[in-house]
Design a protein around this motif. Structure first.
Motif, mmCIF file in Angstrom:
data_model
loop_
_atom_site.group_PDB
_atom_site.id
_atom_site.type_symbol
_atom_site.label_atom_id
_atom_site.label_comp_id
_atom_site.label_asym_id
_atom_site.label_seq_id
_atom_site.Cartn_x
_atom_site.Cartn_y
_atom_site.Cartn_z
ATOM 1 N N ASP A 1 -46.034 -44.492 -25.094
ATOM 2 C CA ASP A 1 -45.595 -45.869 -24.596
ATOM 3 C C ASP A 1 -44.901 -46.556 -25.948
ATOM 4 O OD1 ASP A 1 -47.064 -46.002 -22.363
ATOM 5 O OD2 ASP A 1 -48.726 -46.660 -23.456
ATOM 6 N N VAL A 2 -45.124 -46.347 -26.949
ATOM 7 C CA VAL A 2 -44.417 -46.630 -28.164
ATOM 8 C C VAL A 2 -43.032 -46.082 -28.415
ATOM 9 C CG1 VAL A 2 -44.477 -47.066 -30.803
ATOM 10 C CG2 VAL A 2 -46.355 -47.845 -29.088
ATOM 11 N N ALA A 3 -43.288 -44.583 -28.139
ATOM 12 C CA ALA A 3 -42.127 -43.776 -28.227
ATOM 13 C C ALA A 3 -41.025 -44.195 -27.281
ATOM 14 C CB ALA A 3 -42.280 -42.288 -28.249
ATOM 15 N N ILE A 4 -41.548 -44.540 -26.027
ATOM 16 C CA ILE A 4 -40.534 -44.955 -24.812
ATOM 17 C C ILE A 4 -39.795 -46.256 -25.482
ATOM 18 C CG2 ILE A 4 -40.393 -45.816 -22.764
ATOM 19 C CD1 ILE A 4 -42.482 -43.906 -21.739
ATOM 20 N N ILE A 5 -40.448 -47.068 -25.861
ATOM 21 C CA ILE A 5 -39.628 -48.348 -26.416
ATOM 22 C C ILE A 5 -38.669 -48.021 -27.591
ATOM 23 C CG2 ILE A 5 -39.944 -50.361 -27.736
ATOM 24 C CD1 ILE A 5 -40.857 -50.868 -24.735
ATOM 25 N N CYS A 6 -38.979 -47.141 -28.498
ATOM 26 C CA CYS A 6 -38.237 -46.610 -29.512
ATOM 27 C C CYS A 6 -37.213 -45.964 -28.963
ATOM 28 C CB CYS A 6 -38.847 -46.036 -30.560
ATOM 29 S SG CYS A 6 -40.138 -46.767 -31.574
ATOM 30 N N ALA A 7 -37.169 -45.096 -27.843
ATOM 31 C CA ALA A 7 -36.321 -44.565 -27.411
ATOM 32 C C ALA A 7 -35.301 -45.535 -26.659
ATOM 33 C CB ALA A 7 -36.539 -43.496 -26.417
ATOM 34 N N LEU A 8 -35.690 -46.508 -25.908
ATOM 35 C CA LEU A 8 -34.884 -47.415 -25.285
ATOM 36 C C LEU A 8 -34.148 -48.204 -26.274
ATOM 37 C CD1 LEU A 8 -37.181 -48.598 -22.390
ATOM 38 C CD2 LEU A 8 -35.152 -47.201 -22.255
ATOM 39 N N ARG A 9 -34.568 -48.602 -27.402
ATOM 40 C CA ARG A 9 -33.611 -49.038 -28.283
ATOM 41 C C ARG A 9 -32.807 -48.125 -28.934
ATOM 42 N NH1 ARG A 9 -39.013 -50.565 -32.149
ATOM 43 N NH2 ARG A 9 -39.980 -52.429 -30.718
ATOM 44 N N GLY A 10 -32.726 -46.936 -28.709
ATOM 45 C CA GLY A 10 -31.783 -46.311 -29.200
ATOM 46 C C GLY A 10 -30.642 -45.725 -28.049
ATOM 47 N N VAL A 11 -30.688 -46.254 -26.893
ATOM 48 C CA VAL A 11 -29.913 -45.936 -25.810
ATOM 49 C C VAL A 11 -28.343 -46.070 -26.221
ATOM 50 C CG1 VAL A 11 -29.077 -46.276 -23.587
ATOM 51 C CG2 VAL A 11 -31.658 -45.864 -24.080
ATOM 52 N N SER A 12 -28.121 -47.061 -26.800
ATOM 53 C CA SER A 12 -26.626 -47.593 -27.051
ATOM 54 C C SER A 12 -26.208 -46.392 -28.056
ATOM 55 C CB SER A 12 -26.416 -49.046 -27.644
ATOM 56 O OG SER A 12 -27.380 -49.056 -28.716
ATOM 57 N N THR A 13 -26.720 -45.764 -28.890
ATOM 58 C CA THR A 13 -26.300 -44.979 -29.797
ATOM 59 C C THR A 13 -26.610 -43.527 -29.579
ATOM 60 O OG1 THR A 13 -28.289 -45.223 -31.182
ATOM 61 C CG2 THR A 13 -26.315 -46.611 -31.865
ATOM 62 N N ALA A 14 -27.212 -43.282 -28.545
ATOM 63 C CA ALA A 14 -27.548 -41.874 -27.907
ATOM 64 C C ALA A 14 -28.451 -41.326 -28.633
ATOM 65 C CB ALA A 14 -26.283 -41.131 -27.581
ATOM 66 N N ASN A 15 -29.435 -41.935 -29.393
ATOM 67 C CA ASN A 15 -30.569 -41.342 -30.376
ATOM 68 C C ASN A 15 -31.548 -41.006 -29.610
ATOM 69 O OD1 ASN A 15 -28.912 -41.530 -32.837
ATOM 70 N ND2 ASN A 15 -29.809 -43.648 -33.218
ATOM 71 N N ARG A 16 -31.986 -39.772 -29.752
ATOM 72 C CA ARG A 16 -33.478 -39.341 -29.249
ATOM 73 C C ARG A 16 -34.658 -39.884 -30.034
ATOM 74 N NH1 ARG A 16 -30.626 -34.472 -28.993
ATOM 75 N NH2 ARG A 16 -32.385 -33.462 -30.295
ATOM 76 N N CYS A 17 -35.567 -40.040 -29.435
ATOM 77 C CA CYS A 17 -36.929 -40.260 -30.208
ATOM 78 C C CYS A 17 -37.601 -39.052 -30.341
ATOM 79 C CB CYS A 17 -37.834 -41.523 -29.583
ATOM 80 S SG CYS A 17 -39.133 -42.109 -30.549
ATOM 81 N N ILE A 18 -37.826 -38.516 -31.496
ATOM 82 C CA ILE A 18 -38.575 -37.341 -31.689
ATOM 83 C C ILE A 18 -39.980 -37.504 -32.248
ATOM 84 C CG2 ILE A 18 -38.521 -35.032 -32.692
ATOM 85 C CD1 ILE A 18 -35.616 -35.347 -32.647
ATOM 86 N N VAL A 19 -41.091 -36.984 -31.700
ATOM 87 C CA VAL A 19 -42.232 -37.290 -32.254
ATOM 88 C C VAL A 19 -42.953 -35.889 -32.360
ATOM 89 C CG1 VAL A 19 -44.396 -38.419 -31.675
ATOM 90 C CG2 VAL A 19 -42.606 -39.295 -31.216
ATOM 91 N N SER A 20 -43.611 -35.591 -33.540
ATOM 92 C CA SER A 20 -44.235 -34.278 -33.899
ATOM 93 C C SER A 20 -45.845 -34.748 -34.124
ATOM 94 C CB SER A 20 -43.489 -33.640 -34.866
ATOM 95 O OG SER A 20 -42.352 -33.109 -34.580
ATOM 96 N N ILE A 21 -46.635 -34.280 -33.185
ATOM 97 C CA ILE A 21 -48.138 -34.778 -33.449
ATOM 98 C C ILE A 21 -48.705 -33.245 -33.841
ATOM 99 C CG2 ILE A 21 -49.965 -35.577 -32.446
ATOM 100 C CD1 ILE A 21 -48.324 -37.110 -30.754
ATOM 101 N N PRO A 22 -48.982 -33.036 -35.115
ATOM 102 C CA PRO A 22 -49.763 -31.586 -35.463
ATOM 103 C C PRO A 22 -51.196 -31.801 -34.997
ATOM 104 C CG PRO A 22 -49.561 -32.885 -37.338
ATOM 105 C CD PRO A 22 -48.881 -33.727 -36.064
ATOM 106 N N CYS A 23 -51.455 -31.438 -34.011
ATOM 107 C CA CYS A 23 -52.797 -31.577 -33.158
ATOM 108 C C CYS A 23 -53.314 -30.332 -32.554
ATOM 109 C CB CYS A 23 -52.834 -32.771 -32.539
ATOM 110 S SG CYS A 23 -54.714 -33.216 -31.753
ATOM 111 N N ASP A 24 -53.947 -29.382 -33.225
ATOM 112 C CA ASP A 24 -54.335 -28.155 -32.396
ATOM 113 C C ASP A 24 -55.168 -28.417 -31.019
ATOM 114 O OD1 ASP A 24 -52.732 -26.604 -34.157
ATOM 115 O OD2 ASP A 24 -54.550 -26.352 -35.514
ATOM 116 N N SER A 25 -55.642 -29.594 -30.967
ATOM 117 C CA SER A 25 -56.807 -29.800 -30.011
ATOM 118 C C SER A 25 -56.109 -30.638 -28.960
ATOM 119 C CB SER A 25 -58.022 -30.494 -30.462
ATOM 120 O OG SER A 25 -57.837 -31.446 -31.148
#
Length: 214
Positions: A170-194
């Motif tokens: 949800d939060v990542a989607i909002i951050c991505a929408l904020r970057g639409v005008s600059t064509a920025n992708r929101c990249i999230v890395s979650i180091p979770c083996d489980s």
């Protein structure tokens, strides 16, 4: 495959979104392509065989309708002919599109989610509250984080069926929408083996590729 869950949220225009969601074969192709290449690239023939369609039918869709979603990672010579091994352009991508009245649409091939966010939900929805809280901390600490949702953005999420406490997607989607005008992708890395989602995603079987979201 790298350990954990990596998500790249990118915006796609409504026309591209509609051309995928309203076409069952294209959804199946993307679903199978993302699922089968979690660990390594595949040939077009392998993809066609998995889908139960002809090679030329698959090639037409890839070359004419889905060209922006895949790339050739490796070429080999097999018995004098060229064999292309392909993978998604952005293997970790989740695509979003914005419609009228702030309606958000999602295309997440690996999770087999194609449609309105309010109906499809996100790949994070099967996580426990404890897992969701931990994953959210990685989003907040990530390079694409531009702040928690404002009151107005919370209203947008809620109108799309997303309620507090908000999850990582949800939060990542909002951050991505904020970057639409600059064509920025929101990249999230979650180091979770489980990660519950990734544990399911690496099981490449008939049920996974034919639409079972359980």
């Amino acid at each position: 495959m790298d350990s954990g869950c990596r998500i790249e949220i990118s915006y796609i225009d409504p026309e591209t979104y509609t051309s995928i969601v309203n076409h069952d074969l294209r959804k199946s192709i993307l679903r199978a392509l993302y699922a089968m290449t979690v660990d390594k690239p595949i040939s077009k023939q392998e993809l066609a065989d998995q889908l139960g369609i002809g090679y030329h039918q698959l090639s037409y869709q890839l070359s004419n309708q889905l060209i922006e979603f895949w790339t050739v990672e490796e070429e080999r010579k097999v018995r004098g002919t060229r064999l292309e091994l392909i993978r998604p352009n952005f293997p970790s991508s989740v695509f979003i599109s914005l419609g009228r009245d702030g309606k958000i649409f999602i295309v997440d091939p690996l999770a087999n989610l194609f449609g309105p966010l309010s109906i499809e939900g996100t790949r994070c929805d099967t996580c426990s509250p404890q897992e969701a809280k931990r994953c959210l901390s990685y989003v907040v600490g990530g390079c694409c984080f531009t702040g928690l949702p404002s009151d107005e953005e919370k209203t947008v999420l809620e109108s799309n069926g997303r309620n507090e406490p908000f999850r990582a997607m949800d939060v990542a989607i909002i951050c991505a929408l904020r970057g639409v005008s600059t064509a920025n992708r929101c990249i999230v890395s979650i180091p979770c083996d489980s990660c519950p989602f990734m544990r399911r995603a690496i099981r490449i079987d008939d049920e996974l590729l034919t639409g079972d979201k359980s």
